[in-house]
Design a protein around this motif. Sequence first.
Motif, mmCIF file in Angstrom:
data_model
loop_
_atom_site.group_PDB
_atom_site.id
_atom_site.type_symbol
_atom_site.label_atom_id
_atom_site.label_comp_id
_atom_site.label_asym_id
_atom_site.label_seq_id
_atom_site.Cartn_x
_atom_site.Cartn_y
_atom_site.Cartn_z
ATOM 1 N N MET A 1 3.982 -7.519 -73.503
ATOM 2 C CA MET A 1 2.704 -8.170 -73.172
ATOM 3 C C MET A 1 1.761 -7.148 -72.532
ATOM 4 O O MET A 1 2.152 -6.435 -71.623
ATOM 5 C CB MET A 1 2.963 -9.316 -72.184
ATOM 6 N N LYS A 3 -1.094 -5.423 -70.307
ATOM 7 C CA LYS A 3 -1.540 -5.604 -68.928
ATOM 8 C C LYS A 3 -2.942 -6.231 -68.955
ATOM 9 O O LYS A 3 -3.744 -5.930 -69.838
ATOM 10 C CB LYS A 3 -1.577 -4.233 -68.254
ATOM 11 N N ILE A 167 -8.040 -12.169 -70.408
ATOM 12 C CA ILE A 167 -7.720 -13.583 -70.152
ATOM 13 C C ILE A 167 -9.040 -14.348 -70.062
ATOM 14 O O ILE A 167 -9.980 -13.909 -69.395
ATOM 15 C CB ILE A 167 -6.942 -13.760 -68.837
ATOM 16 N N ARG A 185 -5.310 -14.528 -74.139
ATOM 17 C CA ARG A 185 -4.617 -15.510 -73.308
ATOM 18 C C ARG A 185 -5.672 -16.384 -72.645
ATOM 19 O O ARG A 185 -6.815 -15.965 -72.478
ATOM 20 C CB ARG A 185 -3.768 -14.782 -72.256
ATOM 21 N N VAL A 187 -6.566 -19.468 -69.544
ATOM 22 C CA VAL A 187 -6.292 -20.359 -68.415
ATOM 23 C C VAL A 187 -7.259 -21.532 -68.527
ATOM 24 O O VAL A 187 -8.482 -21.342 -68.572
ATOM 25 C CB VAL A 187 -6.479 -19.647 -67.061
ATOM 26 N N ASN A 199 -2.482 -21.252 -72.079
ATOM 27 C CA ASN A 199 -1.228 -20.663 -71.585
ATOM 28 C C ASN A 199 -0.870 -21.178 -70.197
ATOM 29 O O ASN A 199 0.304 -21.281 -69.836
ATOM 30 C CB ASN A 199 -1.346 -19.137 -71.528
ATOM 31 N N LEU A 200 -1.894 -21.480 -69.421
ATOM 32 C CA LEU A 200 -1.717 -21.995 -68.061
ATOM 33 C C LEU A 200 -2.867 -22.953 -67.786
ATOM 34 O O LEU A 200 -4.003 -22.689 -68.188
ATOM 35 C CB LEU A 200 -1.749 -20.832 -67.046
ATOM 36 N N GLN A 212 0.090 -15.559 -60.727
ATOM 37 C CA GLN A 212 0.116 -16.701 -61.653
ATOM 38 C C GLN A 212 -0.376 -16.310 -63.058
ATOM 39 O O GLN A 212 -0.102 -17.012 -64.025
ATOM 40 C CB GLN A 212 -0.754 -17.854 -61.128
ATOM 41 N N LEU A 213 -1.117 -15.218 -63.114
ATOM 42 C CA LEU A 213 -1.682 -14.800 -64.399
ATOM 43 C C LEU A 213 -0.741 -13.891 -65.177
ATOM 44 O O LEU A 213 -1.096 -13.382 -66.239
ATOM 45 C CB LEU A 213 -3.027 -14.073 -64.177
ATOM 46 N N ASP A 214 0.439 -13.677 -64.666
ATOM 47 C CA ASP A 214 1.415 -12.822 -65.321
ATOM 48 C C ASP A 214 2.226 -13.626 -66.327
ATOM 49 O O ASP A 214 3.381 -13.990 -66.071
ATOM 50 C CB ASP A 214 2.323 -12.162 -64.263
ATOM 51 N N PHE A 215 1.597 -13.976 -67.451
ATOM 52 C CA PHE A 215 2.317 -14.760 -68.474
ATOM 53 C C PHE A 215 2.112 -14.137 -69.853
ATOM 54 O O PHE A 215 1.265 -13.313 -70.045
ATOM 55 C CB PHE A 215 1.862 -16.225 -68.484
#
Length: 215
Positions: A1, A3, A167, A185, A187, A199-200, A212-215
């Motif tokens: 994934m 960075k 993101i 990604r 949110v 994703n979140l 929390q953004l580490d997905f």
Amino acid sequence: MEKISACIFDLDGVVVDTAKYHYIAWRSLANELGFDFTKEDNERLKGVSRMTSLDILLEIGNVELDEKTKLQLAEKKNKNYLEYILKMTPDEILPGVKDFFKVLKSEGIKIALGSASKNAMTILKQLQLTDYFDAIVDGTHVSKAKPDPEVFLKGAELLGFSPAECIVFEDAEAGVEAALNGKMRCVGIGSPEVLGKANLVVPGFVGLTMAQLDF
């Protein structure tokens, strides 16, 4: 994934709640045309362009008009809306947004705006937020509406990052789909029932951390 190097934010409903002003301006137009326009009706206009919004409004009122009249009405609605947003103050920034921007800045993460609004610059100036953004893409820079990813891809391009390094923060289903269509990604800010494809999903920015953004 990859960075995370950049965060791209929608404006309405994510950074500030301008939906209420859009609603007041659209309802006023509907009333002039002889019908009512409810808050439930207004949900259909989320993340939709001005002319498409007008078409939905006219469909609700069962009103048919020629193109010239439609353009005049869209302009009238926008003028009403502008009168409201020119009275906005930094107090109207949604809770936690500014703190989250500061966290991103401290981490060296770039920030872009990806909004369909043609009034985005006016709103950011009223909120005194312009300096936080490294790139601004609004409705004056794009021709395709979400769920097309054009607005977010332009933001990534201006920042100099690939979609995989970005993101997107969105409050509308079409916006979440646009982010995913752009291979980014996402949110979702709001309800998991509406934004489940993200994703979140979080209710807002208060207490949101980089972890929390580490997905």
